[in-house]
Write a protein that holds these residues in place. Sequence first.
Motif: not given
Length: 251
Positions: A162-170, A223-238
């Motif tokens: 999982l790729n979790v990005n957190i906005p720089n907000l209180p 992120l632009e709307k102020g949410y935390v993004s949780i993006c599931p990734l893949m190790t298979d790039l096919t």
Amino acid sequence: MRILVCNDDGITARGLRALVEVAQEFGEVAVVAPDRPQSGMGHAISIGVPLRLYPSSAFGPDVQAWACSGTPADCVKLATGVLGIRPDLLLSGINHGANFSISVFYSGTLSAAIEGAFERIPSIGFSLLDYSMEADFSAAQAIVREVLLMYLAHPFPPEVPLNVNIPNLPLSEIRGLRLTRQAQGRFVEQFEKRIDPYGVPYYWMAGRFESTDTGTDTDLWALEKGYVSICPLMTDLTNFAYLNHWEMIQR
């Protein structure tokens, strides 16, 4: 639960310490992190050069820690292959700066999580949208705690980092968590030519991210709307869609 914590900003980074503090609430923690900043290393590994591990007391007596002379991916390889650490969970970060869209391919933070997924270790990479080495991670720590509770209650398969990005907000201004996909976009590079003291030219790379995606389900939109993004990734790039297309042509 045994938790391995890695990063790409180096073993002295404040984001790493913030992540270790939260991880300790969930289990026994071990740290293997680069001995110096390794941002933008992607999934590089060290070949043809020696790798070194140095015990570290940076996190106190309750946390076994080592500084590694290699890349974030090297850190995971040495943790599992040399130190014999087989964690139940791998956490990487908290990165000083964003890792959305195609940054996934350049990110050392996510390379550690993806390397964990290669080993079938459940893995999560965390990033805060603040590039300052003096960034405030208090809100990010609360988000990490929330994500871990959610993840433990409803785990993803170990081959899905999982790729979790957190906005720089209180914390009070963060609107919640969103499951997202990677936004389409690219980096528009600029190269500034400079001259070193010996009169030899060199180039300093800079630039900006250019989005080509107008979707409302992307990591960038969240992120632009102020949410935390949780993006599931893949190790298979096919590209399976293209494989199917090719098979239809061959018929």
